[in-house]
Design a protein around this motif. Structure first.
Motif, PDB file in Angstrom:
ATOM      1  N   LEU A  47      32.916 -43.138 -99.508  1.00  0.00           N
ATOM      2  CA  LEU A  47      33.950 -43.517-100.543  1.00  0.00           C
ATOM      3  C   LEU A  47      33.277 -43.289-102.123  1.00  0.00           C
ATOM      4  N   SER A  48      31.987 -43.737-102.023  1.00  0.00           N
ATOM      5  CA  SER A  48      31.273 -43.879-103.506  1.00  0.00           C
ATOM      6  C   SER A  48      31.278 -42.369-104.028  1.00  0.00           C
ATOM      7  N   SER A  49      31.332 -41.220-103.017  1.00  0.00           N
ATOM      8  CA  SER A  49      31.004 -40.052-103.575  1.00  0.00           C
ATOM      9  C   SER A  49      32.273 -39.740-104.515  1.00  0.00           C
ATOM     10  N   TYR A  50      33.418 -40.335-104.406  1.00  0.00           N
ATOM     11  CA  TYR A  50      34.499 -40.458-105.251  1.00  0.00           C
ATOM     12  C   TYR A  50      34.652 -41.457-106.194  1.00  0.00           C
ATOM     13  N   ASN A  51      33.806 -42.059-106.671  1.00  0.00           N
ATOM     14  CA  ASN A  51      33.665 -43.115-107.637  1.00  0.00           C
ATOM     15  C   ASN A  51      34.223 -42.602-109.120  1.00  0.00           C
ATOM     16  N   LEU A 123      36.331 -49.375 -87.248  1.00  0.00           N
ATOM     17  CA  LEU A 123      35.429 -49.725 -88.243  1.00  0.00           C
ATOM     18  C   LEU A 123      36.008 -50.302 -89.677  1.00  0.00           C
ATOM     19  N   ILE A 124      36.970 -49.182 -89.967  1.00  0.00           N
ATOM     20  CA  ILE A 124      37.329 -49.446 -91.278  1.00  0.00           C
ATOM     21  C   ILE A 124      38.840 -50.302 -91.139  1.00  0.00           C
ATOM     22  N   ALA A 125      39.530 -50.189 -90.138  1.00  0.00           N
ATOM     23  CA  ALA A 125      40.648 -50.893 -89.775  1.00  0.00           C
ATOM     24  C   ALA A 125      40.241 -52.482 -89.575  1.00  0.00           C
ATOM     25  N   GLU A 126      39.439 -52.663 -89.145  1.00  0.00           N
ATOM     26  CA  GLU A 126      38.850 -54.185 -89.046  1.00  0.00           C
ATOM     27  C   GLU A 126      38.550 -54.573 -90.680  1.00  0.00           C
ATOM     28  N   GLU A 127      37.935 -53.837 -91.384  1.00  0.00           N
ATOM     29  CA  GLU A 127      37.600 -54.203 -92.849  1.00  0.00           C
ATOM     30  C   GLU A 127      38.926 -54.293 -93.805  1.00  0.00           C
ATOM     31  N   LEU A 128      39.682 -53.345 -93.540  1.00  0.00           N
ATOM     32  CA  LEU A 128      40.988 -53.356 -94.414  1.00  0.00           C
ATOM     33  C   LEU A 128      42.202 -53.876 -93.616  1.00  0.00           C
ATOM     34  N   ASP A 129      42.155 -54.527 -92.352  1.00  0.00           N
ATOM     35  CA  ASP A 129      43.130 -55.174 -91.714  1.00  0.00           C
ATOM     36  C   ASP A 129      44.311 -54.357 -91.604  1.00  0.00           C
ATOM     37  N   ILE A 130      44.035 -53.161 -90.912  1.00  0.00           N
ATOM     38  CA  ILE A 130      45.083 -52.104 -90.833  1.00  0.00           C
ATOM     39  C   ILE A 130      45.631 -52.447 -89.594  1.00  0.00           C
ATOM     40  N   THR A 131      47.188 -52.722 -89.495  1.00  0.00           N
ATOM     41  CA  THR A 131      47.856 -52.913 -88.476  1.00  0.00           C
ATOM     42  C   THR A 131      49.336 -52.027 -88.291  1.00  0.00           C
ATOM     43  N   ILE A 132      49.421 -51.208 -89.076  1.00  0.00           N
ATOM     44  CA  ILE A 132      50.885 -50.210 -89.010  1.00  0.00           C
ATOM     45  C   ILE A 132      50.407 -49.064 -89.735  1.00  0.00           C
ATOM     46  N   THR A 133      51.070 -48.180 -89.267  1.00  0.00           N
ATOM     47  CA  THR A 133      50.958 -46.650 -89.645  1.00  0.00           C
ATOM     48  C   THR A 133      52.055 -46.585 -91.060  1.00  0.00           C
ATOM     49  N   ALA A 134      52.092 -45.497 -91.631  1.00  0.00           N
ATOM     50  CA  ALA A 134      52.870 -45.089 -92.789  1.00  0.00           C
ATOM     51  C   ALA A 134      52.549 -46.078 -94.089  1.00  0.00           C
ATOM     52  N   GLU A 135      51.467 -46.941 -94.055  1.00  0.00           N
ATOM     53  CA  GLU A 135      51.314 -47.890 -94.941  1.00  0.00           C
ATOM     54  C   GLU A 135      50.123 -46.960 -96.040  1.00  0.00           C
ATOM     55  N   ALA A 136      50.604 -47.056 -97.181  1.00  0.00           N
ATOM     56  CA  ALA A 136      49.567 -46.665 -98.412  1.00  0.00           C
ATOM     57  C   ALA A 136      48.586 -47.786 -98.794  1.00  0.00           C
ATOM     58  N   ILE A 137      47.449 -47.397 -98.805  1.00  0.00           N
ATOM     59  CA  ILE A 137      46.302 -48.254 -99.477  1.00  0.00           C
ATOM     60  C   ILE A 137      45.667 -47.735-100.682  1.00  0.00           C
ATOM     61  N   ILE A 138      45.770 -48.525-101.641  1.00  0.00           N
ATOM     62  CA  ILE A 138      44.902 -47.951-103.021  1.00  0.00           C
ATOM     63  C   ILE A 138      43.781 -48.754-103.247  1.00  0.00           C
ATOM     64  N   LEU A 139      42.536 -47.837-103.163  1.00  0.00           N
ATOM     65  CA  LEU A 139      41.234 -48.724-103.399  1.00  0.00           C
ATOM     66  C   LEU A 139      40.617 -48.428-104.875  1.00  0.00           C
ATOM     67  N   HIS A 140      39.975 -49.700-105.270  1.00  0.00           N
ATOM     68  CA  HIS A 140      39.390 -49.452-106.639  1.00  0.00           C
ATOM     69  C   HIS A 140      38.212 -48.290-106.235  1.00  0.00           C
ATOM     70  N   PRO A 141      37.786 -47.538-107.125  1.00  0.00           N
ATOM     71  CA  PRO A 141      36.809 -46.465-106.937  1.00  0.00           C
ATOM     72  C   PRO A 141      35.451 -46.968-106.878  1.00  0.00           C
ATOM     73  N   THR A 142      35.260 -47.989-107.451  1.00  0.00           N
ATOM     74  CA  THR A 142      33.775 -48.430-107.344  1.00  0.00           C
ATOM     75  C   THR A 142      33.530 -49.492-106.631  1.00  0.00           C
ATOM     76  N   THR A 143      34.437 -50.603-106.376  1.00  0.00           N
ATOM     77  CA  THR A 143      34.302 -51.826-105.584  1.00  0.00           C
ATOM     78  C   THR A 143      34.974 -51.546-104.211  1.00  0.00           C
ATOM     79  N   ARG A 144      35.966 -50.536-104.154  1.00  0.00           N
ATOM     80  CA  ARG A 144      36.667 -50.370-102.812  1.00  0.00           C
ATOM     81  C   ARG A 144      37.263 -51.741-102.707  1.00  0.00           C
TER      82      ARG A 144
END
Length: 583
Positions: A47-51, A123-144
C-alpha cells in the motif's frame, strides 16, 4: 501585436507554474501499517506504493454474496468518478472459503474493474477488523489509518433494494477528502455477508514459542539471521525474538520478509524457501497474544551461528580467492570485478562451482563467468555474449551457493582460461573487508552433455523520469530442442516485477516464473523441481516492469531518465536460462 506577445508570455508563465506544481515530489511515509497482498491475477500490491493517492479505498468482496454483486454498479460508478481525482481502489477478499481460482472466475463473470486483493489467511482482516462484505474502507495514503468505513450507500438491504439511494456515504466521504476535509468515520451499519473469522475458529488454540514459533523461524529465517548471515541481527533465542517481535510483525505484514519475492502459485522450484501465509499468521497471532514462551527446549539455541562445513561440495579441485576488497560504511557501491587465473595447463570439464562468500554481511550477489566465450551459440541465430551466455555460477542473498551441473553435464574450460568474478556489495554501516573464494570441481572424464546458459537481454531500455509502470520485453528464439534447469531473472533498482515465459511453436504461452515483488536487493537463481523439455522453434521470453517514481523506496533518483547499463543505478532486463541440448 504587443498584446499578443504579452498574452503568450503570461500563458507560458502559467504553464510553467502548473508544470512545476505537478512535478512529483517525495512523500513522507514511515511505511508502518504497510499492508501487502497478491491479487487474483498474480499482481502484487504494497500500500505504500500508492502513497501519492488522495486515499486508498478497499471494498470488501466475497464470492456469491448477493449484496456485493448488486452493489458493483454503484461501486464501479464511484471508481470511474474518483480514480481520475487521485484515489486508488481495490477489492479485498478475506473469505476462507474463496480461492484465487474462484475469485478470478467471479471477477470475470461480474466484470470487476479493480484488482481483488487475496487475504485468505486474514492477515489484513485482523488488522482492519473485517467482519462483513460490501463494506467500504478508506485508508489514509501514508499512515494507512481508517478515515471512513461503512456502506457504499443505502440502496441495498437484506432481500430488499431501492431504485436509487437516498444516502451516498462513500461518495460523500471521498468528496469531503477532495475538499481536504476529514470525512465522517462511520455513518451507518453495513449490510453484507458475514465473514467467518479464523480468530473465532482458533480461539481455543494457544500458540507458544517453543512448540509453534521457533520451528518456523528455524526453517525460514535463521539461515540469514545468524552471526555470519546477511541479516543485521541473529535469532539466537526466545528473548532476542521477543525483543524484535514488533519489527517482525511489521515486516511480515508488509511482506518485506522473508525476502523470497516470487509468486508461490507459479512453478515449482527445488531451492525456494517459502513462508506459507498460514505460518505468517501464526507468528503474528503469537505476537499479538503476548509472546507465550511455552515450555521445553528452545530450538534456536541449538542452531549453529556460523558455518560448520567449509565447502558444501567437499574439497574443491581448485580454489581461487579474490584480492581483498574494502567496503565503505555507507554509499552506493559500483560492481567490483576481478579476473582470476586458474593456471590451466590443459582443457578441463567443469563439474560444478561453489562460491564461498567471506563476509555475508556485505556480499549481495556474486556472478562468475569465464574468459572463454564461444563465438557462435549452439541454439541461437546470434553470437554468444560474455557475462550473459557464459555464466558458470551465481550466488545471491549472501549465501554460499553451490552449483553442480545436472545429468552428468559440464562446462568446458580451455587451457589458459581465467574466471571473472563480479561482486555487488551493500554497506553494513561500518567499513568491512571481504575475500570471497571460488571452489571449482572438475570431471574426471568428458561428460555426456555440455551445460549451457542463454540470456535474453535488452540493451534498448529507456525509462522516463517518474515513469511508474514502464514495461520492457525481450526474447530469444531457440533452434534446437533443450532441457531447461534453472532461471535467474535480473533487473536493477527500478525493477518492480519480472516474469519469464516459453512461447511454444504452436503459439501457446506458458509462464515459467513470476516475481511480482521484485527487489534488486533480493535475487536468486531458481532451480526447476522438474527440468522442462522445450522444443526447437520456441521463444524464451522475459517481461519486466519498472518503477522510476518516489514510490519505489530504493530508487536512486526518480528525476533522471534511465537507460541500459551494467551499474546498478542504470537498468537491465535479462534472465539466465541454464540448459542442455536434447538432440
Amino acid at each position: 501585436m504587443l498584446s499578443i506577445k504579452k498574452h503568450l508570455f503570461f500563458l507560458f508563465i502559467i504553464t510553467l507554474i502548473i508544470s512545476c506544481n505537478n512535478t512529483p515530489k517525495p512523500i513522507a511515509d514511515n511505511r508502518q501499517n504497510d499492508y501487502a497482498l497478491y491479487d487474483a491475477d498474480g499482481g502484487f500490491h504494497r500500500l505504500s506504493s500508492y502513497n501519492n493517492s488522495k486515499a486508498i479505498v478497499l471494498f470488501v468482496q466475497g464470492n456469491g454474496c448477493p449484496i456485493v454483486r448488486n452493489a458493483l454498479t454503484d461501486f464501479h460508478a464511484i471508481v470511474n468518478d474518483f480514480s481520475e481525482k487521485g484515489f486508488t481502489f481495490f477489492m479485498l477478499n478475506s473469505n476462507i472459503q474463496d480461492s484465487k481460482e474462484t475469485v478470478k472466475k467471479e471477477a470475470s463473470e461480474f466484470n470487476f474493474k479493480v484488482p481483488v486483493l487475496l487475504d485468505k489467511y486474514q492477515l489484513i482482516a485482523e488488522e482492519l477488523d473485517i467482519t462483513i462484505t460490501a463494506e467500504a474502507i478508506i485508508l489514509h495514503p501514508t499512515t494507512r489509518e481508517i478515515l471512513y468505513r461503512g456502506p457504499i450507500n443505502n440502496r441495498l438491504d437484506y432481500e430488499a433494494q431501492k431504485t436509487k439511494p437516498t444516502e451516498t456515504h462513500l461518495r460523500d466521504a471521498l468528496s469531503t477528502i477532495v475538499k481536504k476535509r476529514t470525512p465522517v468515520s462511520q455513518q451507518e451499519v453495513t449490510r453484507g455477508c458475514k465473514v467467518t473469522r479464523l480468530s473465532e475458529l482458533e480461539k481455543d488454540k494457544k500458540l507458544t514459542y517453543t512448540k509453534d514459533i521457533a520451528p518456523i523461524l528455524a526453517k525460514n529465517c535463521v539461515q540469514c539471521h545468524r552471526d555470519d548471515g546477511i541479516a543485521p541481527w541473529s535469532m539466537k533465542d526466545y528473548q532476542t525474538v521477543a525483543g524484535w517481535s514488533a519489527m517482525i510483525k511489521e515486516v511480515l505484514l508488509s511482506r518485506r520478509m522473508p525476502p523470497t519475492k516470487l509468486d508461490p502459485t507459479i512453478g515449482e522450484f527445488s531451492n525456494v524457501n517459502i513462508l506459507p501465509d498460514s505460518n505468517r499468521r501464526k507468528i503474528i497471532n503469537w505476537i499479538d497474544a503476548g509472546l507465550d514462551p511455552g515450555i521445553g527446549k528452545d530450538t534456536l539455541t541449538s542452531i549453529a551461528q556460523k558455518d560448520t562445513i567449509e565447502w558444501q561440495g567437499g574439497t574443491p579441485d581448485k580454489i581461487v580467492s579474490i584480492k581483498e576488497e574494502t567496503i565503505p560504511a555507507s554509499e552506493l557501491i559500483p560492481y567490483r570485478v576481478q579476473e582470476l587465473a586458474l593456471d590451466l595447463e590443459m582443457d578441463l570439464w567443469l563439474k560444478g562451482i561453489e562460491i564461498k562468500t567471506d563476509n555475508k554481511k556485505v556480499v549481495h550477489h556474486v556472478v562468475v563467468t569465464s574468459t572463454s566465450t564461444p563465438k557462435s551459440n549452439p541454439i541461437l541465430n546470434r553470437e554468444s555474449r560474455q557475462w550473459l551466455d557464459d555464466l558458470l555460477g551465481v550466488s545471491g542473498d549472501g549465501q554460499n551457493d553451490i552449483t553442480f551441473y545436472p545429468n552428468n553435464s559440464g562446462k568446458l574450460l580451455k587451457k589458459g582460461d581465467k574466471i571473472i568474478v563480479q561482486i555487488h556489495y551493500t554497506p553494513s554501516g561500518k567499513i568491512e573487508k571481504d575475500k570471497t573464494k571460488i571452489g571449482l570441481y572438475y570431471h574426471d572424464s568428458i561428460p555426456s552433455k555440455e551445460h549451457y546458459v542463454i540470456t535474453p537481454f535488452d540493451t534498448k531500455i529507456e525509462i522516463l523520469p517518474h515513469a511508474q509502470n514502464h514495461k520492457e520485453i525481450v526474447y530469444d528464439s531457440i533452434k534446437k530442442n533443450i532441457k531447461l534447469y534453472s532461471i535467474f531473472p535480473h533487473m536493477h533498482y527500478r525493477g518492480s516485477s519480472i516474469s519469464t515465459y516459453v512461447m511454444y511453436p504452436n503459439g501457446i504461452k506458458k509462464i515459467l516464473l513470476s516475481v511480482p515483488d521484485y527487489n534488486f536487493n533480493w535475487q536468486q537463481n531458481y532451480i526447476l523441481k522438474e527440468p522442462l523439455d522445450i522444443p526447437a522453434g520456441s521463444k524464451l521470453i522475459v517481461e519486466g516492469v519498472y518503477d522510476n517514481t518516489y514510490q519505489n523506496p530504493i530508487n536512486p533518483d526518480p528525476t533522471s531518465s534511465v537507460s541500459y547499463g551494467r551499474q546498478s543505478y542504470d537498468e537491465m532486463l535479462c534472465a539466465f536460462f541454464s540448459y542442455t541440448i536434447t538432440e
